[in-house]
Write an enzyme that holds these catalytic residues in place. Structure first.
Site, PDB file in Angstrom:
ATOM      1  N   LYS A  35       0.961  -1.314  -0.294  1.00 13.74           N
ATOM      2  CA  LYS A  35      -0.212  -0.108   0.173  1.00 13.74           C
ATOM      3  C   LYS A  35       0.925   1.750   0.051  1.00 13.74           C
ATOM      4  CE  LYS A  35      -0.526  -0.505   5.111  1.00 13.74           C
ATOM      5  NZ  LYS A  35      -0.946  -0.885   6.264  1.00 13.74           N
ATOM      6  N   TYR A 266      17.993  29.401   8.464  1.00 13.37           N
ATOM      7  CA  TYR A 266      16.654  30.413   8.905  1.00 13.37           C
ATOM      8  C   TYR A 266      16.965  30.343  10.683  1.00 13.37           C
ATOM      9  CZ  TYR A 266      14.681  29.991   4.341  1.00 13.37           C
ATOM     10  OH  TYR A 266      14.751  30.474   3.169  1.00 13.37           O
TER      11      TYR A 266
HETATM   12  C1  LIG Z   1      -0.568  -1.923   6.818  1.00 13.92           C
HETATM   13  C2  LIG Z   1      -1.025  -3.259   7.043  1.00 13.92           C
HETATM   14  C3  LIG Z   1      -0.202  -4.007   7.434  1.00 13.92           C
HETATM   15  C4  LIG Z   1       1.720  -4.570   7.178  1.00 13.92           C
HETATM   16  O1  LIG Z   1       1.547  -3.509   8.728  1.00 13.92           O
HETATM   17  P1  LIG Z   1       3.613  -3.890   9.019  1.00 13.92           P
HETATM   18  O2  LIG Z   1       3.160  -2.756  10.527  1.00 13.92           O
HETATM   19  O3  LIG Z   1       4.045  -2.200   7.795  1.00 13.92           O
HETATM   20  O4  LIG Z   1       4.333  -4.946   8.943  1.00 13.92           O
HETATM   21  C5  LIG Z   1      -0.910  -5.630   7.847  1.00 13.92           C
HETATM   22  N1  LIG Z   1      -2.057  -5.900   7.519  1.00 13.92           N
HETATM   23  C6  LIG Z   1      -2.878  -4.898   7.780  1.00 13.92           C
HETATM   24  C7  LIG Z   1      -4.073  -4.808   7.550  1.00 13.92           C
HETATM   25  C8  LIG Z   1      -2.177  -3.405   7.459  1.00 13.92           C
HETATM   26  O5  LIG Z   1      -3.258  -2.110   7.111  1.00 13.92           O
END
Ligand SMILES: *Cc1c(COP(=O)(O)O)cnc(C)c1O
Length: 371
Positions: A35, A266
């Site tokens: 994702k 800055y």
């Molecule tokens: C993003 C996500 C994962 C992966 O989690 P990590 O901590 O990056 O391994 C797994 N299950 C769900 C439902 C997620 O949203």
């Protein structure tokens, strides 16, 4: 000669991390979570590199799934938040996507699908995170409905852990107990074994009961430990087994002497306590370096640890290189990567490695290595 700022993506490292996840849980299938553009690493390249090693991909939206299909990815794809509208569910079905089902509205959308549709449903149980999912006491009812729905080919029971990275937090045991109880009740009622999916990266490493039919590793695939270094957990030998996939680098583009009492950047927030040498590096918050990075954040200049001095600006940072050897214009700089962990940089910005890698902006060129 273009601006020297870039990220490289090491595909060999990615495959090695994936195999490490599989060694930890050899009886599980792997759903690689890609994702948010594979946590900023480039979903298409990451998925192509992983498709021989995993059984499924997971994304957050139909669009992310379609993007993978357009790039030629043919493995099953799971939509982690399911569908938001009836039309989307119809399209997800057409694409052959698997869908998470976490509320009744999504069930009603499914009921009104054509009975010839074939959809793989991941029924989400809310075991305590209280973000998505059915309460444990609702699960029997919704599972029976899905089990007899003509549109549904298969149901996987899933949940998500809220504190798996805190390895001494008993909350995870409570979540696991609730989940296992749900599973056992269903198995009794339906006299069959129920397929499950619980573990994210931290779950795979630290909670053996969380290893299911399918695991869902995300961050560990990218070579970033879900455990923060400052927590100093005994279980966190994970980073030693992981190879960072993303390296964020740039170069020194200017070098100057700053006399005692003069300030840099800055707001004049850093004042030289001694006669200093300051290097200016072509990377700033417009390239994905966090503006919240505190004075003293480590930066590797020509392989040597130096300290951020002055505020992060849009295109540049300044680093105190006093006393370092062989620093010159064009010296190589690693902002994070294999020698300087993104979690270490993140802890200087009160965030986590997940956020830093995921929020890399478009303008930073991405180059794949070791294909
Ligand atoms: C993003 C996500 C994962 C992966 O989690 P990590 O901590 O990056 O391994 C797994 N299950 C769900 C439902 C997620 O949203």
């Amino acid at each position: 000669m273009t601006r020297p700022t870039e990220i490289t993506i090491d595909l060999n490292a990615l495959i090695a991390n994936c195999h490490y996840a599989q060694t930890l849980s050899p009886d599980s299938h792997t759903v690689a979570v890609v994702k948010a553009d594979a946590y900023g690493h480039g979903a298409a390249e990451i998925a192509k590199a992983l498709q021989q090693s995993v059984t499924m991909f997971a994304v957050s939206s139909l669009e992310e799934g379609i993007e993978l299909r357009q790039q030629g990815i043919s493995l099953p794809i799971l939509l982690l938040e399911g569908c938001f509208t009836q039309e989307e569910l119809f399209n997800a079905c057409k694409q052959g996507f698997s869908v998470v089902m976490h509320n009744l509205k999504q069930y009603q959308m499914l009921e009104s699908l054509d009975t010839n549709a074939n959809i793989d449903v991941w029924l989400k149980v809310d075991t305590g995170m209280h973000r998505l999912g059915f309460a444990p006491e609702q699960v029997m009812d919704i599972y029976s409905k899905l089990n007899s729905a003509k549109q549904v080919t298969n149901v996987v029971l899933m949940t998500h852990l809220s504190a798996a990275d805190e390895t001494n937090n008993n909350f995870t045991n409570e979540q696991l107990a609730k989940f296992i109880n749900c599973r056992e009740q269903l198995e009794k009622q339906f006299s069959k074994s129920i397929k499950t999916s619980i573990a994210n990266s931290a779950g795979i490493k630290a909670w053996s009961l969380a290893r299911g039919t399918w695991n869902r590793p995300g961050i560990m695939l990218y070579g970033v430990s879900p455990f923060m270094p400052e927590d100093k957990l005994p279980e966190d030998d994970m980073q030693q087994h992981l190879v960072p996939v993303m390296t964020f680098k740039s170069k020194v583009i200017a070098l100057r002497n700053v006399p005692t009492g003069e300030s840099v950047g800055y707001g004049n927030t850093w004042v030289a306590a001694q006669d200093s040498v300051v290097a200016t590096i072509a990377a700033g918050y417009g390239d994905g370096y966090p503006r919240t990075a505190k004075l003293g954040t480590p930066v590797l200049v020509n392989g040597q640890k130096a300290k951020l001095c002055g505020r992060v600006s849009m295109d540049m940072i300044t680093v105190d290189v006093t006393g370092l050897t062989e620093v010159e214009i064009n010296s190589e700089v690693e902002l994070w990567g294999k020698k300087l962990l993104v979690n270490e940089v993140a802890s200087w910005s009160e965030t986590i490695g997940y956020e830093l890698v995921t929020r890399m902006p478009k303008r930073t060129p991405r180059r794949t290595i070791n294909p």
